[in-house]
Design a protein around this motif. Structure first.
Motif, PDB file in Angstrom:
ATOM      1  N   GLU A   1       0.869  -1.281   0.071  1.00  0.00           N
ATOM      2  CA  GLU A   1       0.076  -0.145   0.256  1.00  0.00           C
ATOM      3  C   GLU A   1       0.274   1.612   0.140  1.00  0.00           C
ATOM      4  O   GLU A   1       0.404   2.094  -0.168  1.00  0.00           O
ATOM      5  CB  GLU A   1      -1.073  -0.270   1.531  1.00  0.00           C
ATOM      6  N   TRP A   2       1.821   1.267   0.295  1.00  0.00           N
ATOM      7  CA  TRP A   2       2.869   2.528   0.811  1.00  0.00           C
ATOM      8  C   TRP A   2       3.338   3.028  -0.680  1.00  0.00           C
ATOM      9  O   TRP A   2       3.669   4.227  -1.280  1.00  0.00           O
ATOM     10  CB  TRP A   2       3.902   2.712   2.211  1.00  0.00           C
ATOM     11  N   GLU A   3       4.115   2.148  -1.341  1.00  0.00           N
ATOM     12  CA  GLU A   3       4.391   1.481  -2.675  1.00  0.00           C
ATOM     13  C   GLU A   3       2.911   2.890  -3.776  1.00  0.00           C
ATOM     14  O   GLU A   3       3.257   3.694  -4.302  1.00  0.00           O
ATOM     15  CB  GLU A   3       4.595   0.651  -3.301  1.00  0.00           C
TER      16      GLU A   3
ATOM     17  N   PHE B   1       0.054   7.429  -6.769  1.00  0.00           N
ATOM     18  CA  PHE B   1      -0.749   8.185  -5.765  1.00  0.00           C
ATOM     19  C   PHE B   1      -2.468   7.289  -5.476  1.00  0.00           C
ATOM     20  O   PHE B   1      -3.380   8.682  -5.640  1.00  0.00           O
ATOM     21  CB  PHE B   1      -1.371   9.831  -6.733  1.00  0.00           C
ATOM     22  N   ASN B   2      -2.421   6.506  -5.498  1.00  0.00           N
ATOM     23  CA  ASN B   2      -3.649   5.934  -5.202  1.00  0.00           C
ATOM     24  C   ASN B   2      -4.290   6.868  -3.880  1.00  0.00           C
ATOM     25  O   ASN B   2      -3.556   5.686  -2.298  1.00  0.00           O
ATOM     26  CB  ASN B   2      -2.254   4.064  -5.037  1.00  0.00           C
TER      27      ASN B   2
ATOM     28  N   ILE C   1      -6.605   4.744   1.944  1.00  0.00           N
ATOM     29  CA  ILE C   1      -7.712   5.010   2.999  1.00  0.00           C
ATOM     30  C   ILE C   1      -7.535   3.990   3.257  1.00  0.00           C
ATOM     31  O   ILE C   1      -8.041   3.227   4.576  1.00  0.00           O
ATOM     32  CB  ILE C   1      -9.001   5.130   2.032  1.00  0.00           C
ATOM     33  N   SER C   2      -7.326   2.802   2.756  1.00  0.00           N
ATOM     34  CA  SER C   2      -7.611   1.167   3.109  1.00  0.00           C
ATOM     35  C   SER C   2      -6.405   1.259   4.233  1.00  0.00           C
ATOM     36  O   SER C   2      -6.705   0.701   5.352  1.00  0.00           O
ATOM     37  CB  SER C   2      -6.621   0.451   2.048  1.00  0.00           C
ATOM     38  N   ILE C   3      -5.163   1.589   3.858  1.00  0.00           N
ATOM     39  CA  ILE C   3      -4.118   1.434   4.984  1.00  0.00           C
ATOM     40  C   ILE C   3      -4.491   2.583   5.943  1.00  0.00           C
ATOM     41  O   ILE C   3      -4.221   2.699   7.561  1.00  0.00           O
ATOM     42  CB  ILE C   3      -2.247   1.956   4.096  1.00  0.00           C
TER      43      ILE C   3
ATOM     44  N   ILE D   1      -7.919  -1.870  -3.967  1.00  0.00           N
ATOM     45  CA  ILE D   1      -7.819  -0.873  -4.161  1.00  0.00           C
ATOM     46  C   ILE D   1      -6.725  -0.669  -4.819  1.00  0.00           C
ATOM     47  O   ILE D   1      -6.137   0.369  -5.598  1.00  0.00           O
ATOM     48  CB  ILE D   1      -6.638  -1.702  -2.656  1.00  0.00           C
ATOM     49  N   GLU D   2      -6.308  -2.101  -5.381  1.00  0.00           N
ATOM     50  CA  GLU D   2      -4.998  -1.450  -6.186  1.00  0.00           C
ATOM     51  C   GLU D   2      -5.796  -0.661  -7.143  1.00  0.00           C
ATOM     52  O   GLU D   2      -4.659  -0.284  -8.289  1.00  0.00           O
ATOM     53  CB  GLU D   2      -4.654  -3.270  -7.191  1.00  0.00           C
ATOM     54  N   ASN D   3      -6.567  -0.480  -7.744  1.00  0.00           N
ATOM     55  CA  ASN D   3      -7.275  -0.164  -9.092  1.00  0.00           C
ATOM     56  C   ASN D   3      -7.737   0.810  -8.456  1.00  0.00           C
ATOM     57  O   ASN D   3      -8.383   1.891  -9.194  1.00  0.00           O
ATOM     58  CB  ASN D   3      -8.513  -0.813  -9.491  1.00  0.00           C
ATOM     59  N   ASN D   4      -7.327   1.351  -7.706  1.00  0.00           N
ATOM     60  CA  ASN D   4      -8.098   3.014  -7.024  1.00  0.00           C
ATOM     61  C   ASN D   4      -9.204   2.978  -6.702  1.00  0.00           C
ATOM     62  O   ASN D   4     -10.331   4.320  -7.194  1.00  0.00           O
ATOM     63  CB  ASN D   4      -7.529   3.859  -8.090  1.00  0.00           C
ATOM     64  N   GLN D   5      -9.976   2.169  -6.235  1.00  0.00           N
ATOM     65  CA  GLN D   5     -12.014   1.848  -6.074  1.00  0.00           C
ATOM     66  C   GLN D   5     -11.865   2.811  -5.313  1.00  0.00           C
ATOM     67  O   GLN D   5     -11.781   1.654  -3.732  1.00  0.00           O
ATOM     68  CB  GLN D   5     -12.510   0.692  -6.227  1.00  0.00           C
ATOM     69  N   ILE D   6     -12.672   3.639  -4.744  1.00  0.00           N
ATOM     70  CA  ILE D   6     -12.709   4.839  -3.354  1.00  0.00           C
ATOM     71  C   ILE D   6     -13.764   3.849  -2.397  1.00  0.00           C
ATOM     72  O   ILE D   6     -13.141   3.508  -1.334  1.00  0.00           O
ATOM     73  CB  ILE D   6     -12.670   6.260  -3.673  1.00  0.00           C
ATOM     74  N   ALA D   7     -14.520   3.373  -2.993  1.00  0.00           N
ATOM     75  CA  ALA D   7     -15.753   2.541  -2.971  1.00  0.00           C
ATOM     76  C   ALA D   7     -15.688   1.333  -1.909  1.00  0.00           C
ATOM     77  O   ALA D   7     -15.224   1.465  -0.573  1.00  0.00           O
ATOM     78  CB  ALA D   7     -16.573   2.016  -3.510  1.00  0.00           C
TER      79      ALA D   7
END
Length: 135
Positions: free
Chosen positions: A37-39, A45-46, A51-53, A107-113
């Motif tokens: 997640e940090w990367e 800029f995900n 939000i997840s971490i 998360i990888e696809n930057n899906q906020i929901a």
């Protein structure tokens, strides 16, 4: 003045241990996720990863703070910090493999929901975890 500083050493012990526990939690949490997640946050800029971490760290820290507040001794704090960590890591595992099996790709696809749901679950479990430590 000396009386005012009596609690400084215990404060420093608990605070330093709490910070170290947060780092250990982050490392273990990262091992459970097939992505870093940090990367994702630093390089891509995900927002979903942030939000997840963030939710995972906040959920754990809520429980950790309760362990510090309610512990009767330093070793008691260490034990309950480990319990809090286990509960939060178990939460992610259940979410990932049972409740939302596609959360990793979200998360990888930057899906906020998906990230908001995951963060909310982590924070909710952290609040419950903290409340259950108020023995």
């Amino acid at each position: 003045m000396n009386g005012s500083l009596e609690g400084l050493l215990p404060f420093l012990m608990y605070f330093a241990t709490g910070l170290a526990a947060m780092v250990v939690f982050k490392v273990l949490y990262a091992l459970l996720t097939p992505f870093d997640e940090w990367e994702l946050v630093k390089k891509d800029f995900n927002t979903a990863a942030a939000i997840s971490i963030g939710g995972a760290l906040l959920g754990f820290t809520l429980a950790l703070a309760s362990a510090a507040e309610h512990s009767i001794a330093y070793t008691d704090f260490l034990i309950w910090a480990a319990v809090a960590m286990a509960a939060q890591l178990l939460t992610f595992t259940v979410v990932r493999f049972v409740l939302l099996p596609n959360i990793v790709s979200k998360i990888e696809n930057n899906q906020i929901a998906g990230a908001v749901v995951l963060a909310s679950i982590n924070i909710s479990v952290g609040v419950l975890n903290a409340a259950c430590m108020s023995y």
